[in-house]
Structure formats: structure tokens, C-alpha cells
Write a protein that holds these residues in place. Structure first.
Motif, PDB file in Angstrom:
ATOM      1  N   TRP A   1       0.832  -1.198   0.000  1.00 41.39           N
ATOM      2  CA  TRP A   1       0.000   0.000   0.000  1.00 41.39           C
ATOM      3  C   TRP A   1       0.875   1.260   0.000  1.00 41.39           C
ATOM      4  CZ3 TRP A   1      -4.377  -2.864   2.519  1.00 41.39           C
ATOM      5  CH2 TRP A   1      -5.583  -2.667   1.801  1.00 41.39           C
ATOM      6  N   ARG A   2       1.938   1.232   0.766  1.00 41.02           N
ATOM      7  CA  ARG A   2       2.825   2.391   0.812  1.00 41.02           C
ATOM      8  C   ARG A   2       3.434   2.654  -0.560  1.00 41.02           C
ATOM      9  NH1 ARG A   2       7.938   3.920   1.177  1.00 41.02           N
ATOM     10  NH2 ARG A   2       8.708   1.782   0.933  1.00 41.02           N
ATOM     11  N   LYS A   3       3.940   1.609  -1.204  1.00 38.20           N
ATOM     12  CA  LYS A   3       4.548   1.777  -2.523  1.00 38.20           C
ATOM     13  C   LYS A   3       3.501   2.143  -3.575  1.00 38.20           C
ATOM     14  CE  LYS A   3       8.583  -1.185  -1.856  1.00 38.20           C
ATOM     15  NZ  LYS A   3       9.306  -2.407  -2.296  1.00 38.20           N
ATOM     16  N   GLY A   4       2.310   1.594  -3.423  1.00 38.62           N
ATOM     17  CA  GLY A   4       1.229   1.923  -4.357  1.00 38.62           C
ATOM     18  C   GLY A   4       0.864   3.387  -4.303  1.00 38.62           C
ATOM     19  N   ALA A   5       0.868   3.944  -3.089  1.00 38.34           N
ATOM     20  CA  ALA A   5       0.576   5.370  -2.939  1.00 38.34           C
ATOM     21  C   ALA A   5       1.649   6.216  -3.603  1.00 38.34           C
ATOM     22  CB  ALA A   5       0.456   5.728  -1.460  1.00 38.34           C
ATOM     23  N   MET A   6       2.904   5.799  -3.481  1.00 34.44           N
ATOM     24  CA  MET A   6       3.995   6.543  -4.115  1.00 34.44           C
ATOM     25  C   MET A   6       3.823   6.567  -5.634  1.00 34.44           C
ATOM     26  SD  MET A   6       5.706   7.427  -1.467  1.00 34.44           S
ATOM     27  CE  MET A   6       4.154   7.322  -0.584  1.00 34.44           C
ATOM     28  N   MET A   7       3.352   5.473  -6.183  1.00 30.83           N
ATOM     29  CA  MET A   7       3.231   5.357  -7.626  1.00 30.83           C
ATOM     30  C   MET A   7       2.039   6.137  -8.171  1.00 30.83           C
ATOM     31  SD  MET A   7       3.143   1.876  -9.937  1.00 30.83           S
ATOM     32  CE  MET A   7       4.740   1.396  -9.296  1.00 30.83           C
ATOM     33  N   THR A   8       1.005   6.333  -7.355  1.00 32.62           N
ATOM     34  CA  THR A   8      -0.233   6.933  -7.851  1.00 32.62           C
ATOM     35  C   THR A   8      -0.486   8.340  -7.311  1.00 32.62           C
ATOM     36  OG1 THR A   8      -1.436   5.790  -6.076  1.00 32.62           O
ATOM     37  CG2 THR A   8      -1.367   4.722  -8.247  1.00 32.62           C
TER      38      THR A   8
END
Length: 448
Positions: free
Chosen positions: A350-357
């Protein structure tokens, strides 16, 4: 001890505001996004009176843990007390007003002002000064010169809010029935939620209301503004919101939540199948905890704004505050929220997904930022500022026979929440006290 801010002087209502905000006819004018006088009134009548999000309890778990943030343009310190409670102080020394804490977060036994060495403990009490002996001959009373506390602090499901206004309604009253919907993200599992990673901060040359309204109910932009990014993340076609069998727009006192019941639509665009699997795995327990209806909301295509400037995206699990920095500038604070009980690898995805989006370089954030900035910049024109802007979609879609709480409207492709947001904004600017704010709600406080 710290002195509590108890009273606020409120000036008369703005004149001529009706000319630029006519919600009965689904109309606003661009002036509200660029006018300095309007902005000054917002700081006084919205940000100095409403409940504002200041922290998540997981950010300050131990005595002396603190974060610094803003309430409007007023900088504050949020700090855990020895009692376990939380206090919020102005980040300003009561001697000459210098900032007493320059760090974004940390743990401390107190704060010392750089200017004259005034020192304060975690309770906000003044406990010492440089050349303290010179104060003894001036009848100086330390107890009157502690850090200034905000009038009220309270929390809901780990979310800490504060207000400068002692006469503001309780946080429970302020959130009203929208809290019932908020539980789909913040209380769907035992143990609640926590923030992971740090705070993502960025600045935009746009008015704070543009962003807050985008999250209060503007799913309409997503299928156009974010189409290419969503296709890239999903590797193919994207479902149309108009194809959803069941979706709603709900609002209450300026708060708005728009959502479908597709369970994982928002989380899907993070491109992580493990997150889809996690939500489907917990869905039965969510249904037991919150009921079948809200179990379908946990990661669905949805967004929410709690008036005035606290927003979140379920599924993508970003929490954001749109901090005003002038009529044509805002600072964005973003965090990632997860269930405490979630596996560590799920939290990390979730943390990395937020960075990407949804970060300054995220595939969705760049789309939004450009649009918001040009919405604000075009409003600067002397003639353009008077232009009528349409917010009349879904004028006759109120559902009067639903068991759901709040003011409930049919469908997400609807500007009912935007109208409610601006109506509450208008009412706050035209009210000298909370008692003068009209009650425009027609829905129910509780779900049937």
C-alpha cells in the motif's frame, strides 16, 4: 500552565457573496477561487472555527511524541501527554511569537524557544527562561505564560481533530452520520488503523477548495482525466462509473462521500493483486463487523472530504489535508493508512502503491495538480472571475425512502456533494456564530 484559546472575534458577513455562490440554481463563480477578501474570511470563519484533522494517534504513541502541522495558516504542535491524552498548542512562543518547534515530528521532554530561551514542558507549562532571575522582580506569573492550547481536541477511530472555537459543536455532532460511512475504511478490522511511512508534502498553485471539492464528490473527472494512467496501471480497459449497478453520493454539513459497492475498484488501480486478495479475504469479517452494505465499500471506487480540508481515498488508502497558503496556493500533506492487523507485506504494498499513484510524481497526482492549478489561474482574470461555473448535475436525485443515513443521492456521477460543500462554505462565511449556521439536512442521523 498552557492557556486555552476560548473566544474568537468574528467580523460581519461578506457582502455580495450571493452573487458568486447560488447553489439553488447550481452556480458558483470563479471569483471564490482567487479573491483575497474571501480567503481572509475563510481563515477566520472556516479554519478558525471548524474541526480540523491534525494527526493520527499512531503517529504519537508515547508520552512526548509530537508532530507539527497547521490549522489553516496557524502552525501547531500535536503532542502526547503523560496522562495518555493529546494536547494541541500554537507553535509560537508567548514572549515574542517565535516558532518553538522546527521539526516535523519527534519525541521530546519539552520545547525551548531559540530567541530568549523560554522553555516549556510537554503539558505546555512555562518552566524556565534565559536569565530567569530578572523576571522575579516584575511580578511575573509563569502560569499565565504557557503555550496556548486550542479550545477543543477529540478523536474518532484514531483520527485526531482540533478546533480553535470553544463554542463549536462536539466532534461527534460535527461528523454526524458521515462517520457511519467513514468506518468502512477506519474501523473495518479489530485494532483499527495506523499511518505507515512518513508524510508526503507538496505545494500547488491552486485554491484549497478545488482539491477538497474534487474529493468530496467529483468522480466525474476520473474517467477522463485519469483514463490513460488507469489503463496503464490496469493493463487494459477501465470500467465506467456509469456502468455500476449501485452507487451513491451522500453528504452532511459540507462533508461528502461518493462511492460504488464494487469492493476493490480503487485498490485495483494500484496494480497489486495481493491487495485485492487481502480485501476479499477480510470482507466476510467486515460484513460481520459493519454489515454487508459497508463491506462492499472497503476498497471501492470512492472518495470523501470532511469539511473543510480533510480527504481520503479508500482502497488507495491515502489520507490528505489541503492546507491553505493563500487564495491561489496550498500545501498538500499526504499519509498512507492501513489496518494495524494487516500483514507487513500488505502494508508495504500500500505504501509503494501510494507513491506510484498519489504522490508528487504519481501517475494520478500529476493529472490532478495541473487541472487544479489552471482552474485557479484562469479565475484571476477580471472578467473570467465573474463567469458562471456549473455545479447543477443531479439536482433532482435525492433519495427520500432509503435506510441509509445522511442526505443520500442516487449515483456517483452527481454534483450533489459539491453543492452541499459550497453551501456549507457559504453558510459558514455568512454566520457570526454556530447558532446562525442553517440546518439544511433532510436525511437521517442513523442508519436503519
Amino acid at each position: 500552565m498552557g492557556n486555552i484559546i476560548k473566544t474568537l472575534d468574528v467580523t460581519d458577513s461578506l457582502t455580495g457573496l450571493k452573487d458568486v455562490c447560488d447553489l439553488e440554481n447550481g452556480r458558483i463563480a470563479g471569483k471564490i477561487f482567487y479573491d483575497q477578501e474571501i480567503y481572509e474570511q475563510e481563515l477566520e470563519k472556516v479554519f478558525a472555527r471548524c474541526w480540523l484533522f491534525v494527526a493520527h494517534e499512531s503517529q504519537i504513541p508515547k508520552t512526548g511524541d509530537y508532530i507539527t502541522t497547521s490549522m489553516g495558516e496557524d502552525e501547531v504542535i500535536v503532542i502526547r501527554q503523560k496522562s495518555g491524552g493529546i494536547k494541541v498548542f500554537l507553535n509560537a512562543c508567548p514572549h515574542r511569537g517565535n516558532k518553538v518547534c522546527f521539526a516535523e515530528s519527534g519525541s521530546t521532554r519539552g520545547f525551548i524557544c531559540n530567541y530568549h530561551g523560554w522553555s516549556f514542558n510537554v503539558e505546555g507549562n512555562l518552566v524556565g527562561q534565559h536569565e530567569s532571575g530578572v523576571y522575579e522582580d516584575s511580578n511575573f506569573d509563569k502560569s499565565k505564560w504557557g503555550l496556548k492550547e486550542v479550545a477543543q481536541v477529540d478523536s474518532y477511530k484514531g483520527l485526531v481533530f482540533a478546533t480553535f472555537d470553544a463554542n463549536a459543536p462536539s466532534l461527534k455532532e460535527y461528523l454526524g452520520p458521515i462517520a457511519w460511512y467513514m468506518d468502512a475504511l477506519f474501523d473495518n478490522q479489530e485494532g483499527g488503523t495506523e499511518f505507515v511511512g512518513g508524510c508526503i508534502r507538496s505545494t500547488y498553485e491552486c485554491n484549497w477548495k478545488i482539491a477538497a471539492e474534487n474529493f468530496v464528490g467529483d468522480i466525474l473527472h476520473a474517467g477522463w482525466t485519469h483514463d490513460s494512467a488507469a489503463r496503464a496501471m490496469l493493463g487494459g480497459s477501465v470500467a465506467k462509473v456509469s456502468d455500476f449497478e449501485e452507487s451513491y453520493s451522500v453528504n452532511w454539513n459540507g462533508h461528502g462521500y461518493e462511492f460504488a459497492l464494487d469492493t476493490v475498484g480503487n485498490v485495483a488501480v494500484l496494480g497489486e493483486s495481493a491487495l485485492n486478495k487481502y480485501l476479499h479475504t477480510i470482507k466476510p469479517s467486515v460484513a460481520e463487523r459493519l454489515g454487508d452494505f459497508r463491506s462492499n465499500m472497503i476498497g471501492s471506487v470512492s472518495s470523501c472530504t470532511i469539511f473543510p480540508n480533510f480527504s481520503f481515498l479508500p482502497g488507495q488508502n491515502t489520507v490528505r489535508v489541503w492546507q491553505p497558503r493563500g487564495p491561489n496556493k496550498m500545501e498538500l500533506f499526504t499519509w498512507v493508512v492501513v489496518n494495524k492487523s494487516a500483514p507487513e507485506e500488505v502494508k508495504e504494498k500500500w505504501r509503494k502503491g501510494a507513491m506510484m499513484t498519489f504522490s508528487p510524481t504519481g501517475v494520478f497526482e500529476m493529472d490532478d495538480g495541473e487541472n487544479w492549478e489552471y482552474c485557479t489561474k484562469t479565475a484571476k482574470g477580471r472578467v473570467t472571475a465573474q463567469q458562471d461555473l456549473f455545479v447543477g448535475l443531479g439536482m433532482d436525485t435525492l433519495l427520500t425512502d432509503t435506510p441509509l443515513p445522511a442526505n443520500v443521492y442516487e449515483g456517483q456521477l452527481n454534483e450533489a456533494n459539491s453543492r452541499a460543500f459550497y453551501q456549507y462554505w457559504y453558510d459558514m462565511l455568512n454566520s457570526r456564530s454556530w447558532n446562525e449556521v442553517p440546518d439544511r439536512n433532510v436525511g437521517k442521523q442513523e442508519a436503519e
